[in-house]
Design a protein around this motif. Structure first.
Motif, PDB file in Angstrom:
ATOM      1  N   THR A  34      -4.674  11.684  31.019  1.00 10.20           N
ATOM      2  CA  THR A  34      -6.043  12.204  30.981  1.00 10.20           C
ATOM      3  C   THR A  34      -6.753  11.769  29.706  1.00 10.20           C
ATOM      4  N   LEU A  35      -6.054  11.853  28.586  1.00 15.35           N
ATOM      5  CA  LEU A  35      -6.656  11.468  27.315  1.00 15.35           C
ATOM      6  C   LEU A  35      -6.974   9.978  27.287  1.00 15.35           C
ATOM      7  N   SER A  36      -6.107   9.171  27.883  1.00 18.42           N
ATOM      8  CA  SER A  36      -6.343   7.733  27.927  1.00 18.42           C
ATOM      9  C   SER A  36      -7.621   7.414  28.686  1.00 18.42           C
ATOM     10  N   ARG A 191     -14.289  16.117  13.872  1.00 15.19           N
ATOM     11  CA  ARG A 191     -15.670  15.707  13.621  1.00 15.19           C
ATOM     12  C   ARG A 191     -16.044  14.465  14.434  1.00 15.19           C
ATOM     13  N   ILE A 192     -15.106  13.534  14.596  1.00 21.46           N
ATOM     14  CA  ILE A 192     -15.466  12.291  15.291  1.00 21.46           C
ATOM     15  C   ILE A 192     -15.165  12.364  16.795  1.00 21.46           C
ATOM     16  N   PHE A 193     -14.245  13.249  17.202  1.00 26.96           N
ATOM     17  CA  PHE A 193     -13.943  13.409  18.623  1.00 26.96           C
ATOM     18  C   PHE A 193     -13.953  14.894  19.004  1.00 26.96           C
ATOM     19  N   PRO A 194     -15.045  15.621  18.761  1.00 25.87           N
ATOM     20  CA  PRO A 194     -15.020  17.068  19.029  1.00 25.87           C
ATOM     21  C   PRO A 194     -14.783  17.395  20.490  1.00 25.87           C
ATOM     22  N   LYS A 195     -15.463  16.682  21.407  1.00 21.08           N
ATOM     23  CA  LYS A 195     -15.318  16.991  22.839  1.00 21.08           C
ATOM     24  C   LYS A 195     -13.961  16.547  23.361  1.00 21.08           C
ATOM     25  N   VAL A 196     -13.513  15.357  22.938  1.00 30.85           N
ATOM     26  CA  VAL A 196     -12.217  14.855  23.402  1.00 30.85           C
ATOM     27  C   VAL A 196     -11.098  15.786  22.942  1.00 30.85           C
ATOM     28  N   LEU A 197     -11.169  16.240  21.702  1.00 30.64           N
ATOM     29  CA  LEU A 197     -10.140  17.139  21.182  1.00 30.64           C
ATOM     30  C   LEU A 197     -10.155  18.461  21.942  1.00 30.64           C
ATOM     31  N   GLY A 198     -11.343  18.984  22.221  1.00 29.50           N
ATOM     32  CA  GLY A 198     -11.432  20.234  22.959  1.00 29.50           C
ATOM     33  C   GLY A 198     -10.921  20.095  24.383  1.00 29.50           C
ATOM     34  N   ASP A 199     -11.314  19.009  25.069  1.00 29.35           N
ATOM     35  CA  ASP A 199     -10.864  18.794  26.444  1.00 29.35           C
ATOM     36  C   ASP A 199      -9.362  18.547  26.535  1.00 29.35           C
ATOM     37  N   ALA A 200      -8.789  17.965  25.480  1.00 24.65           N
ATOM     38  CA  ALA A 200      -7.355  17.666  25.504  1.00 24.65           C
ATOM     39  C   ALA A 200      -6.516  18.928  25.389  1.00 24.65           C
ATOM     40  N   LEU A 482      -0.343  18.645  22.974  1.00 24.22           N
ATOM     41  CA  LEU A 482      -1.122  19.116  24.116  1.00 24.22           C
ATOM     42  C   LEU A 482      -0.469  20.334  24.740  1.00 24.22           C
ATOM     43  N   ARG A 483      -1.251  21.376  24.878  1.00 25.47           N
ATOM     44  CA  ARG A 483      -0.742  22.643  25.397  1.00 25.47           C
ATOM     45  C   ARG A 483      -0.208  22.485  26.820  1.00 25.47           C
ATOM     46  N   ASP A 484       0.953  23.071  27.051  1.00 22.67           N
ATOM     47  CA  ASP A 484       1.537  23.086  28.385  1.00 22.67           C
ATOM     48  C   ASP A 484       0.740  24.067  29.245  1.00 22.67           C
ATOM     49  N   PRO A 485       0.108  23.597  30.337  1.00 17.98           N
ATOM     50  CA  PRO A 485      -0.716  24.512  31.144  1.00 17.98           C
ATOM     51  C   PRO A 485       0.077  25.667  31.735  1.00 17.98           C
ATOM     52  N   LEU A 486       1.410  25.526  31.853  1.00 16.66           N
ATOM     53  CA  LEU A 486       2.228  26.595  32.424  1.00 16.66           C
ATOM     54  C   LEU A 486       2.714  27.578  31.371  1.00 16.66           C
TER      55      LEU A 486
END
Length: 842
Positions: A34-36, A191-200, A482-486
């Protein structure tokens, strides 16, 4: 153009190594997919914009990594790759379990070595490895650390084997650095990837940092809810000084050098402006052997005499405990599996890189037979000790090394050359592979250990480099777990039921910090005054080339001339020698060989601010960084004021200085640190006013041109004209610049504000009036009682005598005040709070 078009196609990691991004089939690993996709969808303009933003943030925040071979004035900017190292939470959980076992084992080893020494008695460890180790501190034998833990912050350097399993390359407990850089890396990436970091959905570092602080503060022997914690630093020249100041600023601990601390009656104290303050917990970033010149290395200038005995008496906790570096020896890696079975009855859950100590005949034989494919490391790290990568040695070098091993085998160990795994980095607009290592951190958490959900990843500079070193030009990476969704688990920490105490102690400022803040204020004000004066000279000289009105520049020129040089040589009776005056202005601006030049003062600001960086906010520090860039300006090749380079430099400097001063005024807490900074500014401004007004009113004719330039220099032209329109009168000008307490540029305003600030300093706690207050009152009274018209009345000789005497006495009082402040607050000697001050000035 989107980078997604060649995001994976251009990436080709070398074979034979585990790659963090691609699996054996060349596809992104599951936690990367997903991050890629999100990163690959960013076009080249987006990457380049973020790259510029990252460089600017590193510069503005002053993030550096000092390299010992480089000069103090040229610190290396921190390097951070824009791609994170990405790991799944499940993998970090497994690492936490394995490394918790290892941290617990190392604590048991240290307890035994500094306690009963059963391993020595049972023959489980060679006595040479203990008693010959420079990290084994005999004076620390028998010292029981807090909660029987020598290690309060454990770090381990990791890499992966080709099959993907993690190995430990080394344990870091002596002064485990890197945690502050890991925190700073995360701030930069947010600061440079705020949305990507949050979505990850990357795990936050904050819970670990809070746990670290709670653990440190709970170590205090007095068990208070607000213990006094200090961080011992080697000083600004240390390679990781930025990290130390960053941690001190963000954790709220006092950054202290050895000279800031003293031991009295077996207690450690901080030398503050109000006397001495007890320290409960000392976080050290100084190697153990340098911490106490009394019982350890007697040549140390970094430590505190008597520190070991303060620990011995149970009045101080040092983290990590003195002597913890014993377990960092490369040879120890060979024995950890034995120790684990002996102490815990278990096998090591995470292996170390294979190591053989040559002090054992069988192991030495193996090392010599396989030397072509091994690395040879010293048994103990220390001065002159070095490692050898044998595949890179010539035959003669290899033969020499073999001879040295045979002569003193106990000094060497062989180690398998590690095949560091690879990770993608962003370089030149595309993905490239680099070998990397990961430093992770653990802190005690109850009966176990908690691991930072991240770490400090470092990668090699070049694609084929197997050696990973920041000293050799490597870069760092942020580590995203990356947080484990389970996963539904979340750690809860208990908080005390008692209400917290409120602290507003304003007198806990270390003497050295007060000294540096005082001089920071003086240098800032000196630079601001110089910039105004040089700007006025530039405008006057350029606007009035060849005119008689240029002669009004002489009082200003006298302020910039070197000692013993007379500004009158720059002029004839009716005209200024423009080339000579121009050269004097340029020298006063650019000459770095002169400590009084404008650019030299900007350099003084930078160096002084570096020593109190932990006291300054990020926004305030950014303003200082702008001045640092200006200090690197070179003298114009044209060497002429007719070009605009010098004017632009002075204008930009005034903007940055005003921004810094405004930021301090708006955002800095009115603490004693703020007061000393302001006092430094007021003293410097008072001296500048005295010198210029003395010259202008005593030795020169006060015509309209001179009076107008004085008002411009003091930024008081508008005030004067609103009061008196356009009639320039010497008495009125002198009143506005000298006696008007409502004018922040007047001498009277400086004297009145000084008295207010001095009254809030702790010397006011003494019964009788302190010499500092006496001097300030004397100067304030003289200025307040001065009548401009009376001072300027009479013949030339009488007038000059009165003016000269007034400003000379005022300057003398101001200098005496500065000296008295230094003797009272900056002497760096331990003074009891109850002791009464001596009379400094007769």
């Amino acid at each position: 153009m989107s980078l997604a078009n060649n995001w994976m196609g251009g990436y080709a990691p070398p074979s034979g190594f585990f790659d963090e991004f691609l699996d054996a089939e060349g596809q992104p690993r599951p936690h990367w997919q997903t991050l890629s996709s999100k990163l690959g969808s960013i076009d080249q303009d987006g990457w380049q914009r973020r790259e510029r933003q990252l460089v600017r943030l590193i510069h503005d925040n002053g993030i550096t990594y000092n390299v010992y071979r480089e000069s103090e004035t040229d610190p290396r900017p921190w390097n951070l790759d824009m791609l994170p190292l990405v790991l799944p939470q499940a993998e970090i959980d497994r690492l936490e379990t394995a490394l918790s076992q290892r941290a617990h084992l190392l604590n048991l080893v240290l307890q035994d070595v500094y306690g009963r020494q059963t391993m020595l008695q049972n023959g489980q460890i060679d006595p040479f490895l203990v008693f010959a180790s420079p990290s084994f501190l005999r004076p620390c034998h028998g010292l029981l650390p807090a909660r029987a833990r020598h290690i309060q912050l454990y770090a381990a350097d990791l890499t992966r084997s080709p099959d993907g399993n993690w190995w430990v390359l080394g344990d870091r407990v002596e002064a485990a650095s890197g945690l502050g850089y890991a925190m700073e890396n995360r701030m930069l990436m947010s600061r440079i990837f705020p949305k990507v970091l949050g979505d990850a959905n990357a795990l936050s570092l904050s819970p670990f940092i809070r746990q670290f602080c709670r653990n440190v503060e709970s170590l205090a022997p007095s068990r208070t809810d607000s213990p006094n914690v200090a961080m011992l630093t080697p000083g600004p020249r240390n390679e990781t000084y930025f990290e130390q100041s960053f941690l001190a600023r963000n954790l709220g601990y006092t950054l202290a050098e050895g000279s800031d601390l003293t031991v009295h009656n077996n207690r450690l104290y901080m030398k503050t402006i109000a006397g001495v303050q007890p320290i409960d917990v000392l976080l050290r970033r100084v190697d153990s052997s340098w911490c106490d010149p009394l019982e350890l290395r007697n040549e140390s200038l970094l430590g505190i005499p008597g520190l070991v005995n303060a620990v011995r008496q149970g009045n101080l906790v040092v983290a990590n405990a003195l002597g913890s570096g014993f377990v960092e020896s490369p040879a120890m890696l060979a024995f950890l599996p034995w120790f684990c079975r002996s102490f815990l009855g278990e096998s090591l859950e995470i292996p170390s890189v294979a190591t053989w100590w040559c002090g054992q005949p069988t192991e030495m034989k193996y090392v010599l037979e396989n030397i072509d494919r091994l690395a040879i490391k010293p048994t103990f790290y220390g001065p002159g000790a070095r490692s050898y990568f044998c595949p890179q040695l010539s035959s003669a070098e290899k033969q020499d090394l073999v001879a040295r091993i045979k002569a003193q085998p106990e000094l060497y160990c062989g180690q398998e050359i590690v095949s560091n795994a690879t990770t993608p980095v962003y370089e030149d607009g595309r993905l490239q592979s680099r070998h990397f290592q990961l430093r992770v951190f653990l802190v005690p958490d109850g009966n176990g250990w908690s691991m930072l959900p991240g770490g400090l990843a470092r990668h090699a500079e070049q694609k084929d480099d197997l050696i990973v070193s920041m000293q050799a030009g490597g870069e760092s990476k942020d580590t995203w777990v990356l947080r484990d969704p389970l996963s539904k688990s979340s750690r809860k920490t208990s908080r005390g039921s008692e209400p917290p105490s409120i602290r507003r102690n304003a007198n806990d400022l270390p003497s050295r910090t007060a000294d540096n803040l005082f001089w920071l204020g003086r240098y800032v004000e000196r630079a601001e005054s110089q910039a105004r004066l040089l700007r006025a000279l530039c405008h006057l000289l350029v606007d009035q080339i060849g005119g008689e009105s240029q002669l009004c520049a002489l009082p200003f020129l006298e302020q910039i001339m070197p000692p013993g040089d007379d500004a009158k040589r720059l002029a004839t009776e009716d005209q200024l020698d423009f080339p000579l005056a121009e050269a004097a202005v340029l020298d006063a601006t650019y000459d770095l060989e002169s400590s009084e030049s404008f650019l030299s003062n900007l350099t003084h600001i930078e160096r002084t601010a570096e020593r109190v960086k932990e006291r300054l906010s990020i926004d305030t520090w950014k303003r200082l960084q702008m001045m640092r860039d200006l200090a690197r300006r070179e003298r114009p090749q044209t060497n002429s004021l007719l070009e605009e380079d010098t004017i632009l430099l002075l204008e930009a400097s005034l903007d940055d200085l005003s921004s810094f001063i405004g930021n301090v005024a708006e955002n800095m807490t009115r603490s004693q640190g703020w007061r000393f900074l302001q006092i430094g500014r007021l003293i410097e401004r008072s001296l500048a006013i005295c010198f210029l007004l003395d010259s202008a009113f005593q030795r020169h004719r006060q015509d309209d041109d001179l009076l107008s330039k004085l008002l411009d220099w003091a930024d008081s032209s508008i005030t004067y004209r609103r009061r008196y329109l356009n009639t320039l009168n010497p008495s009125r000008v002198l009143d506005l610049l000298c006696c008007d307490v409502s004018n922040p540029r007047s001498l009277a305003f400086q004297a009145e504000t000084l008295r207010e600030l001095l009254a809030a300093l702790p010397h006011g706690n003494f019964g009788s009036r302190h010499p500092i207050d006496q001097i300030a009152l004397r100067a304030y009274s003289r200025i307040g009682l001065m009548e401009p018209a009376s001072l300027l009345a009479g013949g030339d000789k009488a007038r000059r005598g009165k003016i000269g005497a007034f400003f000379e006495k005022t300057r003398s009082d101001i200098m005496k005040l500065s000296t008295a402040l230094a003797q009272q607050y900056f002497a760096h000697t331990a003074r009891s709070v109850e002791s009464r001050p001596k009379t400094f000035i007769g």
